[in-house]
Design a protein around this motif. Sequence first.
Motif, PDB file in Angstrom:
ATOM      1  N   ALA A  50       0.817  -1.217   0.000  1.00  0.00           N
ATOM      2  CA  ALA A  50       0.000   0.000   0.000  1.00  0.00           C
ATOM      3  C   ALA A  50       0.855   1.273   0.000  1.00  0.00           C
ATOM      4  O   ALA A  50       0.419   2.310  -0.478  1.00  0.00           O
ATOM      5  CB  ALA A  50      -0.948   0.001   1.193  1.00  0.00           C
ATOM      6  N   VAL A  51       2.080   1.183   0.543  1.00  0.00           N
ATOM      7  CA  VAL A  51       2.973   2.351   0.479  1.00  0.00           C
ATOM      8  C   VAL A  51       3.253   2.693  -0.979  1.00  0.00           C
ATOM      9  O   VAL A  51       3.168   3.854  -1.399  1.00  0.00           O
ATOM     10  CB  VAL A  51       4.287   2.083   1.242  1.00  0.00           C
ATOM     11  N   GLY A  52       3.577   1.662  -1.778  1.00  0.00           N
ATOM     12  CA  GLY A  52       3.806   1.887  -3.208  1.00  0.00           C
ATOM     13  C   GLY A  52       2.562   2.449  -3.875  1.00  0.00           C
ATOM     14  O   GLY A  52       2.629   3.387  -4.671  1.00  0.00           O
ATOM     15  N   MET A  53       1.415   1.863  -3.523  1.00  0.00           N
ATOM     16  CA  MET A  53       0.160   2.319  -4.115  1.00  0.00           C
ATOM     17  C   MET A  53      -0.106   3.779  -3.763  1.00  0.00           C
ATOM     18  O   MET A  53      -0.653   4.525  -4.572  1.00  0.00           O
ATOM     19  CB  MET A  53      -0.987   1.426  -3.616  1.00  0.00           C
ATOM     20  N   THR A  54       0.302   4.189  -2.564  1.00  0.00           N
ATOM     21  CA  THR A  54       0.090   5.592  -2.165  1.00  0.00           C
ATOM     22  C   THR A  54       0.807   6.534  -3.133  1.00  0.00           C
ATOM     23  O   THR A  54       0.233   7.518  -3.587  1.00  0.00           O
ATOM     24  CB  THR A  54       0.611   5.827  -0.733  1.00  0.00           C
ATOM     25  N   PHE A  55       2.054   6.202  -3.457  1.00  0.00           N
ATOM     26  CA  PHE A  55       2.791   7.059  -4.395  1.00  0.00           C
ATOM     27  C   PHE A  55       2.108   7.093  -5.755  1.00  0.00           C
ATOM     28  O   PHE A  55       1.990   8.138  -6.386  1.00  0.00           O
ATOM     29  CB  PHE A  55       4.239   6.572  -4.544  1.00  0.00           C
ATOM     30  N   VAL A  56       1.674   5.916  -6.208  1.00  0.00           N
ATOM     31  CA  VAL A  56       1.025   5.842  -7.519  1.00  0.00           C
ATOM     32  C   VAL A  56      -0.231   6.717  -7.530  1.00  0.00           C
ATOM     33  O   VAL A  56      -0.452   7.511  -8.440  1.00  0.00           O
ATOM     34  CB  VAL A  56       0.671   4.385  -7.869  1.00  0.00           C
ATOM     35  N   ILE A  57      -1.047   6.578  -6.480  1.00  0.00           N
ATOM     36  CA  ILE A  57      -2.301   7.331  -6.446  1.00  0.00           C
ATOM     37  C   ILE A  57      -2.036   8.818  -6.239  1.00  0.00           C
ATOM     38  O   ILE A  57      -2.714   9.665  -6.814  1.00  0.00           O
ATOM     39  CB  ILE A  57      -3.240   6.751  -5.365  1.00  0.00           C
ATOM     40  N   LEU A  58      -1.017   9.154  -5.454  1.00  0.00           N
ATOM     41  CA  LEU A  58      -0.654  10.568  -5.279  1.00  0.00           C
ATOM     42  C   LEU A  58      -0.305  11.213  -6.612  1.00  0.00           C
ATOM     43  O   LEU A  58      -0.545  12.395  -6.826  1.00  0.00           O
ATOM     44  CB  LEU A  58       0.538  10.707  -4.328  1.00  0.00           C
ATOM     45  N   SER A  59       0.260  10.420  -7.523  1.00  0.00           N
ATOM     46  CA  SER A  59       0.633  10.966  -8.822  1.00  0.00           C
ATOM     47  C   SER A  59      -0.547  10.965  -9.782  1.00  0.00           C
ATOM     48  O   SER A  59      -0.416  11.341 -10.941  1.00  0.00           O
ATOM     49  CB  SER A  59       1.786  10.157  -9.429  1.00  0.00           C
ATOM     50  N   GLY A  60      -1.704  10.536  -9.304  1.00  0.00           N
ATOM     51  CA  GLY A  60      -2.883  10.519 -10.162  1.00  0.00           C
ATOM     52  C   GLY A  60      -3.034   9.234 -10.956  1.00  0.00           C
ATOM     53  O   GLY A  60      -3.865   9.155 -11.853  1.00  0.00           O
ATOM     54  N   GLY A  61      -2.245   8.207 -10.643  1.00  0.00           N
ATOM     55  CA  GLY A  61      -2.309   6.952 -11.387  1.00  0.00           C
ATOM     56  C   GLY A  61      -2.958   5.838 -10.580  1.00  0.00           C
ATOM     57  O   GLY A  61      -3.629   6.070  -9.568  1.00  0.00           O
ATOM     58  N   ILE A  62      -2.756   4.604 -11.068  1.00  0.00           N
ATOM     59  CA  ILE A  62      -3.270   3.433 -10.371  1.00  0.00           C
ATOM     60  C   ILE A  62      -2.370   2.255 -10.755  1.00  0.00           C
ATOM     61  O   ILE A  62      -1.798   2.269 -11.833  1.00  0.00           O
ATOM     62  CB  ILE A  62      -4.751   3.170 -10.759  1.00  0.00           C
ATOM     63  N   ASP A  63      -2.200   1.297  -9.858  1.00  0.00           N
ATOM     64  CA  ASP A  63      -1.386   0.124 -10.185  1.00  0.00           C
ATOM     65  C   ASP A  63      -2.169  -1.136  -9.830  1.00  0.00           C
ATOM     66  O   ASP A  63      -2.337  -1.467  -8.663  1.00  0.00           O
ATOM     67  CB  ASP A  63      -0.060   0.165  -9.422  1.00  0.00           C
ATOM     68  N   LEU A  64      -2.657  -1.814 -10.869  1.00  0.00           N
ATOM     69  CA  LEU A  64      -3.477  -3.008 -10.651  1.00  0.00           C
ATOM     70  C   LEU A  64      -2.652  -4.284 -10.597  1.00  0.00           C
ATOM     71  O   LEU A  64      -3.186  -5.369 -10.385  1.00  0.00           O
ATOM     72  CB  LEU A  64      -4.520  -3.134 -11.770  1.00  0.00           C
ATOM     73  N   SER A  65      -1.334  -4.176 -10.799  1.00  0.00           N
ATOM     74  CA  SER A  65      -0.523  -5.384 -10.952  1.00  0.00           C
ATOM     75  C   SER A  65       0.009  -5.923  -9.625  1.00  0.00           C
ATOM     76  O   SER A  65       0.644  -6.978  -9.588  1.00  0.00           O
ATOM     77  CB  SER A  65       0.656  -5.094 -11.888  1.00  0.00           C
ATOM     78  N   ILE A  66      -0.264  -5.205  -8.531  1.00  0.00           N
ATOM     79  CA  ILE A  66       0.377  -5.537  -7.259  1.00  0.00           C
ATOM     80  C   ILE A  66       0.131  -6.978  -6.796  1.00  0.00           C
ATOM     81  O   ILE A  66       1.075  -7.705  -6.464  1.00  0.00           O
ATOM     82  CB  ILE A  66      -0.104  -4.545  -6.173  1.00  0.00           C
ATOM     83  N   GLY A  67      -1.141  -7.389  -6.784  1.00  0.00           N
ATOM     84  CA  GLY A  67      -1.463  -8.744  -6.316  1.00  0.00           C
ATOM     85  C   GLY A  67      -0.734  -9.804  -7.121  1.00  0.00           C
ATOM     86  O   GLY A  67      -0.181 -10.769  -6.570  1.00  0.00           O
ATOM     87  N   SER A  68      -0.706  -9.609  -8.444  1.00  0.00           N
ATOM     88  CA  SER A  68      -0.036 -10.580  -9.307  1.00  0.00           C
ATOM     89  C   SER A  68       1.458 -10.616  -9.040  1.00  0.00           C
ATOM     90  O   SER A  68       2.075 -11.681  -9.056  1.00  0.00           O
ATOM     91  CB  SER A  68      -0.275 -10.231 -10.777  1.00  0.00           C
ATOM     92  N   VAL A  69       2.038  -9.421  -8.804  1.00  0.00           N
ATOM     93  CA  VAL A  69       3.475  -9.374  -8.537  1.00  0.00           C
ATOM     94  C   VAL A  69       3.778 -10.101  -7.216  1.00  0.00           C
ATOM     95  O   VAL A  69       4.783 -10.820  -7.110  1.00  0.00           O
ATOM     96  CB  VAL A  69       3.976  -7.913  -8.502  1.00  0.00           C
ATOM     97  N   ILE A  70       2.885  -9.958  -6.231  1.00  0.00           N
ATOM     98  CA  ILE A  70       3.080 -10.665  -4.965  1.00  0.00           C
ATOM     99  C   ILE A  70       3.045 -12.189  -5.185  1.00  0.00           C
ATOM    100  O   ILE A  70       3.905 -12.933  -4.684  1.00  0.00           O
ATOM    101  CB  ILE A  70       2.007 -10.238  -3.935  1.00  0.00           C
ATOM    102  N   ALA A  71       2.073 -12.651  -5.970  1.00  0.00           N
ATOM    103  CA  ALA A  71       1.975 -14.087  -6.259  1.00  0.00           C
ATOM    104  C   ALA A  71       3.211 -14.577  -7.007  1.00  0.00           C
ATOM    105  O   ALA A  71       3.790 -15.613  -6.683  1.00  0.00           O
ATOM    106  CB  ALA A  71       0.720 -14.359  -7.076  1.00  0.00           C
ATOM    107  N   PHE A  72       3.620 -13.789  -8.006  1.00  0.00           N
ATOM    108  CA  PHE A  72       4.810 -14.144  -8.779  1.00  0.00           C
ATOM    109  C   PHE A  72       6.018 -14.266  -7.860  1.00  0.00           C
ATOM    110  O   PHE A  72       6.809 -15.206  -7.950  1.00  0.00           O
ATOM    111  CB  PHE A  72       5.058 -13.082  -9.863  1.00  0.00           C
ATOM    112  N   THR A  73       6.146 -13.281  -6.949  1.00  0.00           N
ATOM    113  CA  THR A  73       7.266 -13.277  -6.009  1.00  0.00           C
ATOM    114  C   THR A  73       7.326 -14.581  -5.213  1.00  0.00           C
ATOM    115  O   THR A  73       8.377 -15.227  -5.123  1.00  0.00           O
ATOM    116  CB  THR A  73       7.128 -12.087  -5.045  1.00  0.00           C
TER     117      THR A  73
END
Lengths: 328, 521
Positions: A50-73
Amino acid sequence: MTSSRLFSLATTFLIFILAYALCIAQFPNMLSTRVIGNLLTDNAFLGIAAVGMTFVILSGGIDLSIGSVIAFTGVFLAVAMGDWGVPPLLAIVLLLAITTVFGAVMGAMIHYLAMPPFIVTLAGMFFARGIAFLISIDSVPIKAGLYDTLHGLYFRMPGGGRLTFIGMAMLAVFLAGILIAHFTSFGRNVYAIGGNRQSAELMGVPIARTTVMIYALSSFLAGLAGIAFSLYTSAGYSLAAVGVELDAIAAVVIGGTLLTGGSGYVAGTLLGILIMGLIQTYIVFDGTLSSWWTKIVIGLLLFAFIALQRGLVWLSARRSGASAAIPA
Amino acid sequence: MVKNEPLLRADGVGKEFFGVTALSNVDFELLAGEIHALVGENGAGKSTLIKILTGAYRRDRGRVCLDGVAVDPADVKDAQALGIGTVYQEVNLLPNLTVAENLFLGREPKRFGLTDRREANRRSREILDQYGLDIDVAALLGTYSVAVRQIVAIARAVDISGKVLILDEPTASLDAAEVSRLFAILQSLKGRGLGVVFITHFFDQVYRIADRVTILRNGHKVATRPLAGLDRLELVSLMLGRELKAEEEQRAEPPDLATKPVVASFKGLSKRGRIAPFDLEMRAGEVVGVAGLLGAGRTESAELMFGIHQPDHGTIEVDGKPASFSSPRDAISRGFGFCPEDRKQDGIIDDLSVRENIILALQARRGWAKPLSRKEQEAIADRYIAALDIRTSDREKPIKFLSGGNQQKVILARWLATDPRLLILDEPTRGIDVGAHAEIIRLIGELRERGMSLLVISSELEEIVAYATRVRVLADRRHVGELPAGEITADAIMRAIAASENHGAGEAAGQAAAGTRESVA
């Protein structure tokens, strides 16, 4: 003053204190370091992401790939350390490099191809999940000395609660996030882009570099969250962490960050995470409620916060609109 | 104070966009310690010239020298580093950051590798002190008025660049006291030896603050003149590109309006920041021309009349009965039509066919529950394609493939299909070729003869003379005068505009317009 910005954060904090007080009133046992320790441990991976997501949203964007990246990891680490025999530390370094580059590529596509972040990270979500399946479709247990060592690393708090390694890691990531957001040029640039991209560009903000860095940071932290998740579950599974990106978005919004970008605090996201965790803990304590009540309460909270944000935006627009007008 | 060696000099600057010349062989020079106004109508090339000087565009031709050294800024940051700072009209700083963060964005003071907020705040207070601004620099910029933001933007531009300051319509949304404050700041910057380029539509301000003025028209430089000794009428004629002519181009047959019924009357309509209260009575069978410089409030008036924006005050009567328009739909249902100025953005729907574009307003008026049959649609489309001589190979052709003049006729057809009683046309001839131009003017005459009431906004004075039965003159967001049928000439319109920009203080021009002021709020 910065009242309207702080108002969101204060509201969130108040809600957390109020909710916790209500919980304690019903279940006095909830006021213990054990509960707090578990709250941090159970939500560590979500908090880091969510820290990463905060930066993304602060910049006006969105990141939908997080869950998949966690699974991949998880899958990558389990298979790399197990089947491929890669030393654990090297596997972790490799993994973080891969996820960071993955995010940087998404950021570059968003900027240079002028594609909406929603679409690019949606593609990233499918891609990362697919690669995870490619590596292994099974739930692969992780057996590594490093993991046992990390499991053994914890503070025993007065009252018997454990502040685990991943709980501490989450708090450290939040601290670093606050530092980056408020005390670096990169942090200023993120807010600037979220405020008004065109103005930021005219004021000389390096839009391209910053965009790439934002998504690289988000994916790097998703990788870190994946490591925390694999420590938490001691396994890697390609079907894990489905929808975590949405939980992360919820935490960011409940934490008072504007979805339109440009306004919010990393610290608010921590409160968002704790509120969501608290609801879950309450349901566990109650024992009779279905766990779906978590989702229902989070949904209601989100509605309330979106309404609150709209109200704030509307108020500030009205104020600046009034001062912008000239006497006819 | 003023040196002879120019601070900034552009020679023969040219720029084309997709083969269309936006700026052609323009020379410009700015001295240190000079405030230089840049004026011209829409499309004159002001913003293109500014963007070339500030690095937002690269020029195709010509030379730009700063302090005698040839420069070629690659981007805005480059120009800033060279010493050319810009304050834009709208897109301006970041309201979600604090004042200090705005001043130091991109060049934050650092301490141990981290940004030093305290230092930034301290230096911000110092900088703003020079401008007599004592505000909390740690507060969000968005909490301050536009005037304060404007000063912060100037402070930032001067602090970063420090040689040339370019202001793009800085006073557009300021009130009189704020403008005075801004001008005091510009005077002090001038005293410090900066060169200031000042773009504005307000003549009063040009005369108040500027030392010299450069006039652009259609991408060419018309003249650079010292303001001392340049009278307003001459400035207006340089801008509009007409020589003053003695001969009268009188238009025939003023209609006997007294016998015509009043279609709609607007009383005391106003909206804060857009247009001062005005009265207007529209009768059947007349064409009211609306003249004025850009930004005078022409479109703003029409938007209130058509319900696009809601007035703060005032009443509307249609056929003698009170009406109120909360949206254009209400106006359409009372028989109003409106062809907007920017047909590309507000008028045509690119991918729909000519037929679909024509029936759009009629269908909207009937409501979607009562669709026009395909046959009716085709009949209507064919009728207007023939009546207006719309050149299209086929009524099903997407409108984006038609020429500008034909697109304009399709929009006209769209409103004619609703059989309006009051039709508002905003710049109906902009961007269309000469032949289509004449046809549109002929059409306006025909519609008037059939008893329609028309309000036509135009920047082309000859055009207004050709079709208007009376002319409303606007300036500075006010309705300042009206020319009755017998007195409409391009010269008279121009004099009225110049005189009102002068607030009636001019000599000959002022008197000429004084006689034309009647029944205006």
